[in-house]
Design a protein around this motif. Sequence first.
Motif, PDB file in Angstrom:
ATOM      1  N   ALA A   1     -13.947  63.396 -26.244  1.00 30.62           N
ATOM      2  CA  ALA A   1     -14.858  64.422 -25.718  1.00 30.62           C
ATOM      3  C   ALA A   1     -16.279  63.923 -25.493  1.00 30.62           C
ATOM      4  CB  ALA A   1     -14.874  65.630 -26.664  1.00 30.62           C
ATOM      5  N   THR A   2     -16.662  62.817 -26.131  1.00 32.59           N
ATOM      6  CA  THR A   2     -18.018  62.280 -25.933  1.00 32.59           C
ATOM      7  C   THR A   2     -18.179  61.584 -24.588  1.00 32.59           C
ATOM      8  OG1 THR A   2     -17.463  60.141 -26.940  1.00 32.59           O
ATOM      9  CG2 THR A   2     -18.216  61.902 -28.415  1.00 32.59           C
ATOM     10  N   GLY A   3     -17.054  61.240 -23.939  1.00 32.49           N
ATOM     11  CA  GLY A   3     -17.132  60.499 -22.688  1.00 32.49           C
ATOM     12  C   GLY A   3     -17.271  59.004 -22.880  1.00 32.49           C
ATOM     13  N   SER A   4     -17.144  58.525 -24.117  1.00 31.19           N
ATOM     14  CA  SER A   4     -17.307  57.088 -24.371  1.00 31.19           C
ATOM     15  C   SER A   4     -16.235  56.264 -23.653  1.00 31.19           C
ATOM     16  CB  SER A   4     -17.265  56.813 -25.870  1.00 31.19           C
ATOM     17  OG  SER A   4     -16.067  57.307 -26.447  1.00 31.19           O
ATOM     18  N   GLY A   5     -15.020  56.798 -23.575  1.00 33.31           N
ATOM     19  CA  GLY A   5     -13.967  56.092 -22.870  1.00 33.31           C
ATOM     20  C   GLY A   5     -14.248  55.975 -21.389  1.00 33.31           C
ATOM     21  N   TYR A   6     -14.842  56.996 -20.818  1.00 37.56           N
ATOM     22  CA  TYR A   6     -15.173  56.987 -19.389  1.00 37.56           C
ATOM     23  C   TYR A   6     -16.273  55.963 -19.101  1.00 37.56           C
ATOM     24  CZ  TYR A   6     -12.897  61.570 -19.903  1.00 37.56           C
ATOM     25  OH  TYR A   6     -12.030  62.588 -20.214  1.00 37.56           O
TER      26      TYR A   6
ATOM     27  N   GLY B   1      -4.449  49.012 -20.810  1.00 38.43           N
ATOM     28  CA  GLY B   1      -3.722  49.582 -21.941  1.00 38.43           C
ATOM     29  C   GLY B   1      -4.479  50.727 -22.573  1.00 38.43           C
ATOM     30  N   PHE B   2      -5.789  50.586 -22.678  1.00 39.63           N
ATOM     31  CA  PHE B   2      -6.599  51.651 -23.268  1.00 39.63           C
ATOM     32  C   PHE B   2      -6.731  52.839 -22.318  1.00 39.63           C
ATOM     33  CE2 PHE B   2     -10.789  53.651 -23.860  1.00 39.63           C
ATOM     34  CZ  PHE B   2     -10.623  54.143 -25.144  1.00 39.63           C
ATOM     35  N   ALA B   3      -7.075  52.577 -21.059  1.00 40.94           N
ATOM     36  CA  ALA B   3      -7.363  53.666 -20.119  1.00 40.94           C
ATOM     37  C   ALA B   3      -6.109  54.448 -19.728  1.00 40.94           C
ATOM     38  CB  ALA B   3      -8.038  53.106 -18.868  1.00 40.94           C
ATOM     39  N   ASN B   4      -4.986  53.751 -19.623  1.00 41.78           N
ATOM     40  CA  ASN B   4      -3.757  54.407 -19.155  1.00 41.78           C
ATOM     41  C   ASN B   4      -2.775  54.730 -20.270  1.00 41.78           C
ATOM     42  OD1 ASN B   4      -4.146  54.301 -16.155  1.00 41.78           O
ATOM     43  ND2 ASN B   4      -4.246  52.117 -16.565  1.00 41.78           N
ATOM     44  N   GLY B   5      -2.866  54.014 -21.381  1.00 38.74           N
ATOM     45  CA  GLY B   5      -1.870  54.171 -22.429  1.00 38.74           C
ATOM     46  C   GLY B   5      -2.366  54.807 -23.708  1.00 38.74           C
ATOM     47  N   ASN B   6      -3.606  55.276 -23.719  1.00 38.95           N
ATOM     48  CA  ASN B   6      -4.182  55.857 -24.936  1.00 38.95           C
ATOM     49  C   ASN B   6      -4.970  57.119 -24.572  1.00 38.95           C
ATOM     50  OD1 ASN B   6      -5.182  56.300 -27.503  1.00 38.95           O
ATOM     51  ND2 ASN B   6      -5.843  54.188 -27.804  1.00 38.95           N
TER      52      ASN B   6
END
Length: 885
Positions: A812-817, A800-805
Motif C-alpha cells: 500500500a505504500t507504493g514502494s514496489g511501484y 520475479g518480484f513484480a509478477n510473482g509476488n
Amino acid sequence: MDKGTPKAIRLQDYRPPAHLIDTVDLQFELGEEVTTVRSTLGIRRNPDRPDAAGLPLTLDGQRLDLVSVALDGTPVAPDRYTVTADHLTVDQVPECFSLETVVRIKPQENTALEGLYKSSGNFCTQCEAEGFRKITYFIDRPDVMARYATTITAEKARYPVLLSNGNLVASGEHEDGRHWARWEDPFPKPCYLFALVAGNLRHAEDHFRTFSGREVTLRIYVEPGNEDKVDHAMRSLKKSMRWDEEVYGLEYDLDIFNIVAVGDFNMGAMENKSLNVFNTKYILAKPETATDNDFLGIESVVAHEYFHNWTGNRVTCRDWFQLSLKEGLTVFRDQEFSSDMNSRAVKRIADVQGLRTVQFQEDAGAMAHPVRPDSYVEINNFYTPTVYNKGAEVIRMIHTLLGPEGFRKGMDLYFQRHDGQAVTCDDFVAAMADASGVDLSQFQLWYRQAGTPDLSVATAYDEAARTYRLTIRQTVPPTPGQPDKQPMHIPVVVGLLGPDGADLPLRLTGEAAPAGTSRLLHVRKAEEVFEFVDVPARPVPSILRGFSAPVKVKADVSDADLTFLMANDSDAFNRWEAGQILGGRILLGLVADQQAGRLLDLPQSYVDAVGAVLRDADADPAFAAQALVLPTEAYLGTQMDVVDPEAIHTVREFARKTLAARLRPDWLATYRRHAGNQSFSVEADAIGRRALKNLCLAYLMALEDEEALSLCLGQYHGATAMTDVIASLQFLSNSNAPQRDEVLAGFYERWKGEPLVVDKWFGVQAMSYRPDALERVTELLKHPAFEIRNPNKVYALIGGFANGNPVRFHDATGSGYRFLADQVLRLDPMNPQVAARMMGPFSRLRRYDAARQALMKAQLERIVATPGLSPDVFEVASKSLEAAG
C-alpha cells in the motif's frame, strides 16, 4: 521523447513492398573492434505495385556506418542516395538490378541484444522482429523473402565455429590465422529468420532418419563445460521431428539442423531456418541442476522452435499484424506434442492456468488487443500472451469445430496453397474452411475482437417432461479502442452426469438418437437455448469440458454439485475446474469477511472435499498435485471487481494453514509414501509423484512446526534432484525458520558456478512473501551474481518480484511501484525490449483501488516524462496512463 511521440503503424495501411529481393549474398568480416558486412542484393520491382516504377529504393537500416554503395557493380554517386538514422534511399533504380552495400557495425556495444551482438565472447544474432536492419541495409519486413548465401570470416583461435542458415557448402583458412565458412540456404525466407553464430563452442551430435529415408545431422552447440547438459534437449528434438512426421506428415527439409545455446538472449528461443538460437534456460539440463519444470519446458520449447520450420518458416507472416499466424499455431502444436509425450490432463490444466493468470489479465488491462492487432507502436510489445496463448486457443477451437481429421485436411491444404509464401491469418482460416466445408466467417471475430468473453449459464430441469435446458448468454466486455462487440462463435463442449456419477447419453430436441456423452454446442448469438430430452433425473452439468473456449463462465451450479463433479466428472480438466471454482467461491467469500472484519472460518465440507482428493491421490499423483492446489492469488484477483492483494493473501494463507492443520496426518502419510523414492526420471509418472510429494511438504511447512521443518531440511540436504532441492529452498525462504539465511547462503555457495541455478536462487527470494521481500530484492541487485544486462537475471529477480509476488509488489505504500519504475528506467537505455516487458503490472492499474491507481499513475508519469525514452517503454506507459483516465 527525443523524436517526439512515436507513430502508430496500422494494419489498414498495409501495402505490398515496392521492390522485392530475390537473392542475398552476405560477407561478414568479424572483428574485435569493428565488424564489416558486405551485402549484395538481387532486387526487382514488385509486379504487384504498378506505381513502383517511379519510386526510389528505400532500405531499412539503424546504427550502421555506411562505407560504400554500388549498383550493378558501379559506385553510386553521393547525390543519388540519402542516408538517415533509419533508411538508405537510392534514386533512379532500374527494374532489376544488383545493389552492394558495405557497412561497419560494433556488435560488442550492442546491449539491446537485437541484430548482431556478442554473448560471453561469441557472436550471435537475433533478427526477429526488426533486428536485421541493425546488421545491414535491407527491406526489413516479413513479406520480402529471399535465398541467402552467407560467408563468415573470423580469427580461428577465437572463433573456431562459424555457423549460419542452410547447408555448409565450403570452408577454408587464410594464412593470417583467420578462417572462413560459406553457408547456403535453398529456401526463401524473410530476413527475420537470418542467423549467424561464431565462437568457441562445443557440440553434441546425433542423427535422425526421416520417413523418406534421408539422414539429418543434428548438433547442439554450447559453451565449453556444458556438454553434459544437452542429452534431454537432443532427445526432445528427435521426438518432435518424429511427431511432426506422424501427426502432420511434415518432414525436415535440409541435411543439418543446428541449435546454439547462449546465455544472453531476450526471448526463450528463435526458430531461424536450420540454426535455432536458444536461451540456455531452454537447452541445458541435468537432474542435479534442473527441475522437472525445466525438463518439461525444454521439451516444449525445442519442439516449438522445430515445428516453426513449417509453421513460420516455410509459410511465414505477410506482416507483423499476422504474428499469431505462426505463433498461435505453433504454440498449439507444441501443446499437443507435450500432451502426447506426458499427461494430457496436467498439460491442459497448466496451459489454462497460464492463460488465466497472464492473458486474461492482459485482456482486462490497458494493453488489451486482438489476436491480430489493429496497430502497434513497437512490434516487440506484441509478442504477448494474447498473440501466443490466446492465439493457440483460437487454433484449438478450430480443431474442436473441425475435428482431428478435418483439421489435418485444413493443414494439408494450407501448406499446399502457401508453401514458400508470406500470408495472413485469413489465408489460414480460409484453408481450414475450404478443406472442411465448415463456415468460419463469424468465428474470425476471434482474430479481430479483444477481450475475454463472459458466459452466463442458467439451467432448468423439467421432471415431468424429462427435459433439461441450458440457457447460455454471452457478452464481450469493452476494451481500449473497442467499446462495442459482436457476439462470437463459441464452441462449448458439455456433458451431463447422472445421480450415479456416470455420463448420460445426450440427445437434443429434434434429434432421433443420442450422439455421445459429450456434445459440442455452437453459441453464436447473445443468447442460445439448448434442450436435452430423455433425461431421467436432474443431472449435474459439466460445462466447457476441456476448456473448449477461452472464456469466463458463471453457472448456477451449487457447491454440492461442484463437490460431486470433483469426485465423478469423466473430463479430467473439469474435475480439476470444479475444485478451483469451489475453492474460489469459498476464498472470495472469506475475502469479503476479511474486508468486513469478520472472523474467518473454512467450511468443513470444503476440507472434506480436499481430503477426499488427497486420500485418493495415489491413483493419479500428477492430477492430484494439480487438484490439491488452492486457486492462486492472481486467479482470485481476476475474479474481483477491485483487487485487494492484502486480503487475498491473508485469506489464502489462512485456508492453506487450515487445510494443513485439519488434514495433517494425510499430508504427512502421503509425503512419506513418496519421499523414499530417490530414483530419477522425467517420465510423467515420476514427475507427478515428485509434484505430489512436494505439494504435501508445502502444506506441512505452512504450519512451521518442528516436524515439518525437520522434513524440509532433510529433503533439502538429502535430495539429489534439483526439483526437490529448490522446492525445499522455496518453502524455507517463505518461512521464519532460524536456518533460513544459512540455507540460502549455502545454496549460493554450492551453485554459484551454474548461472541458471543462481537464477532460481534469485527467483525464490524475489517471490518470498515475507515482509522484507523488497528489501531483500534491493540488496540482491548489488549481488556479484546479478547482471542487469542479462535478461535471465532481470526476469528472475526484478520480474520475479513484480509478477510473482503480488502482495509485496502491491504494498500500500507504493514502494514496489517505485522500485519497478526505477528498474525500468535503468534498463531502458540498455535493452528497451526487456524494459518494456517489465511494465506488465502497470498496464493493469485500473483493476486496483483508487489509492494504488494513483501511486502507479505517478510512476507511469515519471517514466513517460523521462527524456530519451524508447518507443517500447513509451507505448506501454502511455497506453496504461490513457486507460487510467
